[in-house]
Motif scaffolding. Sequence first.
Motif, short mmCIF file in Angstrom:
data_model
loop_
_atom_site.label_atom_id
_atom_site.label_comp_id
_atom_site.label_asym_id
_atom_site.label_seq_id
_atom_site.Cartn_x
_atom_site.Cartn_y
_atom_site.Cartn_z
N VAL A 1 0.84 -1.20 0.00
CA VAL A 1 0.00 0.00 0.00
C VAL A 1 0.87 1.26 0.00
O VAL A 1 0.62 2.19 -0.78
CB VAL A 1 -0.97 0.00 1.20
CG1 VAL A 1 -1.67 1.34 1.34
CG2 VAL A 1 -1.99 -1.12 1.05
N ARG B 1 -5.20 -9.34 -2.43
CA ARG B 1 -4.34 -9.01 -1.29
C ARG B 1 -3.63 -10.29 -0.89
O ARG B 1 -4.27 -11.31 -0.67
CB ARG B 1 -5.17 -8.54 -0.10
CG ARG B 1 -5.50 -7.11 -0.08
CD ARG B 1 -6.06 -6.75 1.32
NE ARG B 1 -6.49 -5.38 1.30
CZ ARG B 1 -7.72 -4.96 1.50
NH1 ARG B 1 -8.67 -5.83 1.77
NH2 ARG B 1 -8.02 -3.70 1.47
N THR C 1 -5.81 2.76 0.51
CA THR C 1 -6.54 1.72 1.23
C THR C 1 -8.04 1.82 0.96
O THR C 1 -8.70 0.81 0.66
CB THR C 1 -6.26 1.81 2.74
OG1 THR C 1 -4.85 1.64 2.94
CG2 THR C 1 -7.03 0.77 3.52
N ARG C 2 -8.58 3.03 1.02
CA ARG C 2 -10.01 3.26 0.77
C ARG C 2 -10.38 2.93 -0.68
O ARG C 2 -11.42 2.33 -0.95
CB ARG C 2 -10.37 4.70 1.11
CG ARG C 2 -11.85 4.99 1.08
CD ARG C 2 -12.20 6.42 1.47
NE ARG C 2 -11.71 7.38 0.51
CZ ARG C 2 -10.67 8.21 0.69
NH1 ARG C 2 -10.02 8.22 1.82
NH2 ARG C 2 -10.30 9.04 -0.24
N ALA D 1 -10.16 -1.06 -1.50
CA ALA D 1 -11.13 -1.95 -0.86
C ALA D 1 -12.20 -2.48 -1.83
O ALA D 1 -12.42 -3.70 -1.91
CB ALA D 1 -11.76 -1.28 0.35
N SER E 1 -1.46 6.84 1.93
CA SER E 1 -1.81 5.42 2.11
C SER E 1 -3.27 5.21 2.45
O SER E 1 -3.89 4.24 2.00
CB SER E 1 -0.93 4.81 3.20
OG SER E 1 0.41 4.81 2.79
N SER E 2 -3.84 6.11 3.26
CA SER E 2 -5.25 5.94 3.63
C SER E 2 -6.16 6.05 2.41
O SER E 2 -7.17 5.36 2.31
CB SER E 2 -5.66 6.94 4.71
OG SER E 2 -5.60 8.26 4.22
#
Length: 171
Positions: free
Chosen positions: A68, A97, A83-84, A87, A79-80
């Motif tokens: 990530v 993953r 990640t969002r 998903a 990174s957030s």
Amino acid sequence: MPTTPEMSMDMTTVGEPGLLDTLQHEVAVFARRAEQTRLGGVGQVRNSMDRAAYLLLNRLDKEGPMGVKALAASMGIDSSTVTRQVAPLVDTGLVKRTSHPEDGRAVVLQLSPRGQSRLEEVRSSRRQLMDELTHDWAPEEREAFCTLLTRFNSALSARMAMPGNELPSGS
């Protein structure tokens, strides 16, 4: 590219306010139209993949599996945000993953076979759209436009990477 007499007069010397005004206006119009149409291609695939998903899948395809943090750094986002955005791609089976082979705690993101197939379908549709939009351009014009747009995007990326110029994390 059609120009009006006013534009021709304004665009005589690089750096003149008229040229820069025209440039900023055309970039703004392009951004609006690109977002409206999402430059999503043609046919049934048109607008079937959002920009974030396309860019993430494209990056994983070109650079291979990565974590990530590495993906976020290569895309110039945090990174957030990655990640969002990843998903739903994992949920729909476009991205896998897996555990990092050397550090089982770390996650590695990889384009799945389904993601590869979907990405190629969208690329093909978008390629067809680019062909339609530039069908009457000479090959040299297409190449020059691509070179200049790449150069513009690189300059914009470099500027955004400078301290104080970052986009908000939701971008």
